[in-house]
Each structure stands twice: as structure tokens, then as C-alpha cells.
Enzyme design. Structure first.
Site, PDB file in Angstrom:
ATOM      1  N   GLU A 193      22.074  25.197  74.541  1.00 51.09           N
ATOM      2  CA  GLU A 193      23.258  24.853  75.341  1.00 51.09           C
ATOM      3  C   GLU A 193      24.432  24.439  74.462  1.00 51.09           C
ATOM      4  OE1 GLU A 193      24.705  22.157  79.164  1.00 51.09           O
ATOM      5  OE2 GLU A 193      22.586  22.198  78.594  1.00 51.09           O
ATOM      6  N   LYS A 242      21.814  25.013  83.878  1.00 49.20           N
ATOM      7  CA  LYS A 242      20.952  24.416  84.889  1.00 49.20           C
ATOM      8  C   LYS A 242      20.097  25.534  85.443  1.00 49.20           C
ATOM      9  CE  LYS A 242      20.806  20.780  85.561  1.00 49.20           C
ATOM     10  NZ  LYS A 242      20.176  19.722  84.672  1.00 49.20           N
TER      11      LYS A 242
END
Length: 416
Positions: A215, A231
Site C-alpha cells: 500500500e 481495503k
């Protein structure tokens, strides 16, 4: 390291792993920001520095347009380090560094502590590093929570969501292995088995952060800043057909999509605090990215910073990342502090570099290991919504923790 330092280009490509093992394996303060094992693109940076004033990088003007040679590295000197979830920064001021362009297969040497020419010669002469063996079995890591306790916390999250106190809560836990761990072999194993475009080995004194983070948090270049919230997670499967099915399940799952969109909206709001009006937009929405051990659901939000915005201003507006808090952010953080019962520390924070020119590249501290003299920690968690199923959320924590724990010879406790 001032921008005026002239780099020296090495005569040939060298693997960052070989160079780090030869030059910096025992350095008390060292960094290796890695684009991934055998990566065909991206940049790796490695070198040494000295512990720095924690506030110094935060004053850099992030909105100032800068012009670099397009064929050279974006990072040419500045600071490398991390900021914990609780906002405590730890930085090294770079003294010498090698920058590896994986696409062009070129390497640059920079130094203020000595001669860039000498550094280039030493890197060029680095022998091939011996293959690191698999970790010796160390047994079962101890969990901050049992799976049953974590399921009870999930139920508590759902109650707070039903009460209207939050829309989503990123609930986390951690796993601990007692005793000493050699951090560099652990990173080399993690790099081999769970390679990622934003991996890191960051050692400052007695604490080392090892990460294979998928990320990217903030990428600041010339006043433009994208963020890439993740997510949604599914494990990889060795059967190609089943693996594709897992990726498609992730892409179409209503709960995962809603969770991702909520964080996209939160990040749009965060960036709007420091960006030009109407410049914040969604560049990618709900893309599945595939990594060696997991599929991830990823989006991208970006904006143009207002003139005079410092790195510290940007972090004040966006940190901690919404993907690690939930929404609304302030309410979520308060709820989670009460439920989790202990600080997160480095896990859920951010790591990377801040340049002397105000550019920056920061990633999230996930899929990570924190090595201390007498214990090693692995954090993991997931986003909880009203539609969360406790068994699935517990399993997701285990999926995320397995690869980092395996790198130190540990396994997750039964039930995860």
C-alpha cells in the site's frame, strides 16, 4: 545530503540485495527501500544515515515544483524513516546512498560522508550474497487477542456502527515472538516469498522495521499527491482457475467494495484540506492488484497541493491513513483505542523517504515486522463494517500475518 551533491553512475547493474549485504549488513543505522525482488520497474534506495531532528523533514515545501533529470532518481538526498500510528517520527538523515532504476538497469551513487566514486567502486565490487536459508522453526507466536476475543471485538465494532458512531472500523491486533531475531535474513526471506513494490528494511539503532507493504500512502512530486488506499483482501491459490475465482470474488464482493469506497471518500476529504479547490479526484476505483500471497482491492485518489503546503501540513491532513482507521476518522480512532487496549506503535504508521526538494514517497506499515532486541512484533487487522462476518474477518487477519511470521520462523496461533 544537499541537492548539489553530484552522483556517480556505476558501470553496470548490480542487484540491491548483493550491494546491501556487502556494504550495510552490520551498519547501526541503515536503510533499504526496495522495489521488489527481480522487479522490472520502480526504484530501490539503500544506504546509511544518522539519526535526525524528527521535525526537519516535515518543514519541507511539498507544493514546490521541482525539475529533475527524467532519467535519474527522484530521491537524491534527504531523510528516510517512519512515523508511528500515534504520530511519533523516526528519521535518518542520509549520508550516503545508492539509487537503483530497475527499468533502465542503472545505479547511481551519492555521498556526503565520503567519496561518491569510492562508494560506486565498492558497490560495483560487491560479491553475490549467499542465499539466505529458510528460518529455523521458532514455534507459535503469542497473540494480543485470541480468535474468540477478536470476534468479540468485531461484535463490539458492529454495535458502534449500528449506533451510528462509525461507518467502518479498522480493527487490529498483533503477534509477538520472544527472543532475538536477525532482521536482515528475515527481510530477505520476506522479499523472496512476499515481494512488493514498497518493501523496506529500516534499521535505527536497536529497532528495525521490515516490511513488504503493498500500500502506497503518499507520493509527492512537484505539488501533485496521489494516495492508494487498500481495503479488501483474498488469499492466493496455487490452482490458477481457483486463484482467478478468488480475485473475481474480491472484485465483486459488496462488503469489500463498500468498505473501499468509504475510505476513498475519506481520503478525498483529507486531501481537500490541503489541495487546490476542485483538484481532488478519483483516478482508479476498485482495481484488483495481485501479489505473491494475496489479492488486494485498490483505489487511487489524487490532488494538487496548495502553494506553501509543507510535508507536515500534508501529514496533519491525511495521517493516519483512513485505510488503517475507518470512517469517520476521529470517531473511529477513539473507538479503536478503547477496543484494542494498547498502542499500535510502528504498525499502521507510514515509512519511506522525504527529499530535500519536498518530494516524498511514503508507504503504509502493513505486512511488516518490528524487530526489537528481545522481541519481534507482527501487526495485522481488517476493516469492519455492519456486514462483516466474524469468521471471515478472523481468517483475514491470519492470512495477513502468516508471511511476516514465517520470515522469522513463527506461525500464527490456532484458530487464526
Amino acid at each position: 545530503m544537499p541537492r548539489s551533491v553530484s552522483p556517480v553512475v556505476l558501470p553496470r547493474w548490480r542487484d540491491p540485495e548483493d550491494v546491501f549485504a556487502a556494504l550495510y549488513a552490520t551498519a547501526p543505522h541503515a536503510f533499504w527501500l526496495d522495489a521488489g525482488a527481480d522487479s522490472p520497474s520502480g526504484w530501490s534506495y539503500l544506504g546509511t544515515g544518522i539519526p535526525a531532528d524528527a521535525e526537519a523533514p516535515l518543514s519541507m515545501d511539498a507544493a514546490h515544483p521541482v525539475a529533475h533529470d527524467a532519467t535519474g532518481p527522484a530521491f537524491r538526498g534527504g531523510w528516510v524513516g517512519w512515523v508511528s500510528y500515534e504520530g511519533v517520527p523516526t528519521w535518518l538523515r542520509v549520508e550516503e546512498m545508492l539509487a537503483f532504476d530497475h527499468a533502465a538497469r542503472r545505479v547511481w551513487a551519492f555521498s556526503t560522508a565520503g567519496s561518491a566514486e569510492d562508494l560506486a567502486r565498492a558497490a560495483d565490487a560487491a560479491p553475490t550474497a549467499p542465499t539466505v536459508p529458510e528460518a529455523e522453526p521458532r514455534g507459535v507466536a503469542s497473540g494480543r487477542h485470541t480468535p474468540e476475543e477478536y470476534a468479540e471485538l468485531i461484535a463490539a465494532c458492529r454495535e458502534r456502527i449500528a449506533d451510528g458512531d462509525a461507518y467502518q472500523l479498522c480493527l487490529t491486533t498483533r503477534f509477538r515472538l520472544a527472543g532475538a531475531v536477525d532482521a536482515l535474513p528475515a527481510f530477505r526471506r520476506l522479499r523472496r516469498h512476499a515481494s512488493s513494490h514498497h518493501a523496506a528494511f529500516l534499521r535505527q539503532g536497536e529497532v528495525t522495521l521490515v516490511s513488504a507493504s503493498p500500500e502506497r500512502f503518499l507520493d509527492v512530486r512537484g505539488g501533485r499527491v496521489p494516495t492508494h488506499p487498500i481495503k479488501g483482501t483474498r488469499p492466493r491459490h496455487p490452482d490458477p482457475e481457483l486463484d482467478r475465482a478468488l480475485a473475481e470474488e474480491l472484485r465483486t464482493d459488496a462488503k469489500e467494495r463498500a468498505e473501499n469506497v468509504m475510505i476513498v471518500d475519506l481520503m478525498r476529504n483529507d486531501l481537500s484540506r490541503v489541495c487546490e479547490p476542485s483538484s481532488v479526484g478519483v483516478d482508479r476505483l476498485l482495481d484488483v492488484e495481485t501479489y505473491p500471497t494475496v489479492h488486494q482491492l485498490v483505489s487511487e485518489v489524487s490532488g494538487t497541493l496548495r502553494p506553501g503546503t509543507a510535508i507536515g501540513d500534508l501529514l496533519t491532513a491525511t495521517f493516519p491513513a483512513g485505510s488503517m482507521t475507518g470512517a469517520p476518522k476521529a470517531s473511529a480512532m477513539g473507538i479503536l483505542a478503547g477496543l484494542e487496549g494498547a498502542p499500535r506503535g510502528v504498525y499502521s504508521g507510514a515509512f519511506g523517504w522525504v527529499g530535500d526538494d519536498g518530494s516524498a514517497d511514503l508507504a503504509m506499515v502493513i505486512r511488516s515486522i518490528v524487530v526489537e532486541p528481545d522481541a519481534t512484533w507482527v501487526g495485522a487487522g481488517g476493516g469492519i463494517t455492519w456486514r462483516s462476518v466474524a469468521a471471515s474477518e478472523v481468517a483475514e487477519v491470519g492470512i495477513k500475518a502468516r508471511a511476516p511470521l514465517a520470515a522469522i520462523g513463527a506461525v500464527v496461533p490456532a484458530g487464526w
